[in-house]
Design an enzyme around this catalytic site. Sequence first.
Site, PDB file in Angstrom:
ATOM      1  N   SER A  25       0.836  -1.209   0.000  1.00 39.53           N
ATOM      2  CA  SER A  25       0.000   0.000   0.000  1.00 39.53           C
ATOM      3  C   SER A  25       0.869   1.256   0.000  1.00 39.53           C
ATOM      4  O   SER A  25       0.404   2.363   0.254  1.00 39.53           O
ATOM      5  CB  SER A  25      -0.945   0.002   1.216  1.00 39.53           C
ATOM      6  OG  SER A  25      -0.238  -0.235   2.407  1.00 39.53           O
ATOM      7  N   ASN A 112      -3.189  -2.376  12.737  1.00 36.55           N
ATOM      8  CA  ASN A 112      -4.606  -2.027  12.550  1.00 36.55           C
ATOM      9  C   ASN A 112      -4.976  -0.726  13.259  1.00 36.55           C
ATOM     10  O   ASN A 112      -5.736   0.073  12.721  1.00 36.55           O
ATOM     11  CB  ASN A 112      -5.506  -3.177  13.036  1.00 36.55           C
ATOM     12  CG  ASN A 112      -5.282  -4.430  12.207  1.00 36.55           C
ATOM     13  OD1 ASN A 112      -4.597  -4.374  11.177  1.00 36.55           O
ATOM     14  ND2 ASN A 112      -5.841  -5.548  12.640  1.00 36.55           N
ATOM     15  N   SER A 279     -10.040  25.627 -29.492  1.00 37.54           N
ATOM     16  CA  SER A 279     -10.223  24.375 -30.225  1.00 37.54           C
ATOM     17  C   SER A 279      -9.031  24.181 -31.139  1.00 37.54           C
ATOM     18  O   SER A 279      -8.468  25.143 -31.659  1.00 37.54           O
ATOM     19  CB  SER A 279     -11.511  24.467 -31.040  1.00 37.54           C
ATOM     20  OG  SER A 279     -11.433  23.640 -32.187  1.00 37.54           O
ATOM     21  N   LYS A 285     -13.239  29.338 -31.445  1.00 41.77           N
ATOM     22  CA  LYS A 285     -13.753  28.826 -30.173  1.00 41.77           C
ATOM     23  C   LYS A 285     -13.019  29.351 -28.940  1.00 41.77           C
ATOM     24  O   LYS A 285     -11.805  29.503 -28.936  1.00 41.77           O
ATOM     25  CB  LYS A 285     -13.687  27.287 -30.139  1.00 41.77           C
ATOM     26  CG  LYS A 285     -14.542  26.582 -31.148  1.00 41.77           C
ATOM     27  CD  LYS A 285     -16.026  26.914 -31.032  1.00 41.77           C
ATOM     28  CE  LYS A 285     -16.650  26.386 -29.756  1.00 41.77           C
ATOM     29  NZ  LYS A 285     -16.700  24.927 -29.731  1.00 41.77           N
ATOM     30  N   GLU A 292     -16.330  23.040 -17.225  1.00 42.62           N
ATOM     31  CA  GLU A 292     -16.739  21.695 -17.635  1.00 42.62           C
ATOM     32  C   GLU A 292     -15.967  20.623 -16.875  1.00 42.62           C
ATOM     33  O   GLU A 292     -16.525  19.601 -16.487  1.00 42.62           O
ATOM     34  CB  GLU A 292     -16.535  21.528 -19.139  1.00 42.62           C
ATOM     35  CG  GLU A 292     -17.499  22.374 -19.950  1.00 42.62           C
ATOM     36  CD  GLU A 292     -17.183  22.364 -21.441  1.00 42.62           C
ATOM     37  OE1 GLU A 292     -18.123  22.343 -22.232  1.00 42.62           O
ATOM     38  OE2 GLU A 292     -15.991  22.374 -21.809  1.00 42.62           O
ATOM     39  N   TYR A 319     -10.994  -5.798  11.532  1.00 44.47           N
ATOM     40  CA  TYR A 319     -10.168  -5.405  10.383  1.00 44.47           C
ATOM     41  C   TYR A 319     -10.178  -6.501   9.314  1.00 44.47           C
ATOM     42  O   TYR A 319     -10.081  -7.697   9.615  1.00 44.47           O
ATOM     43  CB  TYR A 319      -8.715  -5.134  10.817  1.00 44.47           C
ATOM     44  CG  TYR A 319      -7.842  -4.714   9.639  1.00 44.47           C
ATOM     45  CD1 TYR A 319      -7.798  -3.394   9.217  1.00 44.47           C
ATOM     46  CD2 TYR A 319      -7.096  -5.659   8.918  1.00 44.47           C
ATOM     47  CE1 TYR A 319      -7.043  -3.005   8.109  1.00 44.47           C
ATOM     48  CE2 TYR A 319      -6.333  -5.276   7.811  1.00 44.47           C
ATOM     49  CZ  TYR A 319      -6.315  -3.949   7.421  1.00 44.47           C
ATOM     50  OH  TYR A 319      -5.569  -3.573   6.323  1.00 44.47           O
TER      51      TYR A 319
HETATM   52  N1  ARG Z   1      -1.500  -1.564   4.891  1.00 47.90           N
HETATM   53  C1  ARG Z   1      -2.596  -1.855   5.752  1.00 47.90           C
HETATM   54  C2  ARG Z   1      -3.779  -0.926   5.457  1.00 47.90           C
HETATM   55  O1  ARG Z   1      -3.570   0.085   4.846  1.00 47.90           O
HETATM   56  C3  ARG Z   1      -2.186  -1.664   7.177  1.00 47.90           C
HETATM   57  C4  ARG Z   1      -2.864  -2.574   8.120  1.00 47.90           C
HETATM   58  C5  ARG Z   1      -2.481  -3.983   7.850  1.00 47.90           C
HETATM   59  N2  ARG Z   1      -3.030  -4.876   8.812  1.00 47.90           N
HETATM   60  C6  ARG Z   1      -3.063  -6.176   8.579  1.00 47.90           C
HETATM   61  N3  ARG Z   1      -3.589  -6.875   9.525  1.00 47.90           N
HETATM   62  N4  ARG Z   1      -2.632  -6.707   7.465  1.00 47.90           N
HETATM   63  O2  ARG Z   1      -4.895  -1.226   5.812  1.00 47.90           O
END
Ligand code: ARG
Length: 462
Positions: A25, A112, A279, A285, A292, A319
Amino acid sequence: MQKKALWSGRFAGSTAEKMQQFSQSLDTDWSFFREDIAGSRAHGAMLFKMGLLSKEEQEKIDHALWEIEQEIEKGEFEPDIALEDVHMNIESRLIEKLGPMGAKIHTGRSRNDQVATDYRLFMKKRIHEVLRQQKSLLESLLKRAESDIDIILPGFTHLQHAQPISLGHFWMAYFWKYSRDLTRMMTAFDQTDQNPLGAGALAGTTLPIDRHCTAQALGFSSVTENSLDTVSDRDYLLEFLFASSTFMLHVSRLCEDLILWNTQEFDFIELPDGYCTGSSMMPNKKNPDALELMRGKTSGVVASMQDLMMNLKGLPLTYNRDLQEDKRPVFLTLKTMGEVLGILPDLLGGVQMKPDSIQPHLEKGFLLATDVAEYLVSKGVPFRETHHIVGQVVQYCLAEKKDFQDLSLEEWRQFNASVEKDLLPLLNVEAAVDRRKSFGGTARSDVKRQIEAGWSVLARLT
Ligand code: ARG
């Protein structure tokens, strides 16, 4: 050598390369690095206070975290996708620097609650910035309302000429819409302003931690009540997306009004060149592209709200990894909000009204019909009857190709005997506007009241 994930103890095999790419991520949460470090420093201070770290350990950890932040700021720290996210990259670096001592920072916390903390801290700053920009938009509308109060134009319902209005009244209509959007954004801020740190993976911790202490250090106003709720909750982000969506809907409507006014058919305004483009083929134009694009980008923001809602819909507590997908919609919305709020006040300031070409529009569509009906009410005729009478006058005028102003007193009196010559001075748009003195009406005296009220709303916000 490939870095090992911090959870690798449980695994005999290594993560597939495609899975690393799929699972990371970093492309979004790396922008949380400051918040992640601030969260860890506050957590470390709390662990010391609770006797879970020695003074020396806490100081070394704190200093190393500060150094890591410098490394990142200077671009000397390349995050590694093998370490998945911002949290594990920073923690691994800490361990690299301090050895087993660094490994103590994750005491009594989980990613988490860590991601929830980072995200809330991050959003508090970003919402703060959005609020600041929303305030300057409100200010630019108040200024326009003040300077355009004397411009009169047709007001529309069903996109048909309806009644004359002051342009100041029109700008103030959007002022009030955007001020409610700002209030909704403040609510989103309040919902965000709660400390999730210490909720742990889901159920809290057996270790003696103090969540109020980290709340204070991180500047959160309160502490979340329930750990299960905390690590599974993203509705504070929904609040932000909703406040952004209503704002963008209102932006889109204003854009639509201005796009119409900018057509040859209306010709009420000249848009600033800086926010139009030409344009590639037609040299004639000048297109209202900024307007827009803002109207077009509204769909992305509203879709972002749907995106996160759909993500949350079927999730069991607590989670689930689905929640990592909570960043895409919010980041897209933050980008759009920043761009739109950056452009709109400037663009509005640059719109030039064309009173001369508005003038002929005021003579079309019998804008004063309701005024005549209400005049007859003042003479004691029941409103429903006056409505019918004036409808017939309109029919007559259409057949005779006349306007109200062209009718003699005798012609008026053929429709109703209570018409007297005091009707004639009422038959102009200025009088029509200024006689609408009902609270919130378009009379310039009331628009002035609104503008004053608007300034005090703004003063209370700053
Ligand atoms: N990268 C994870 C997120 O953005 C962080 C939490 C990950 N927790 C886990 N139990 N894999 O949600």
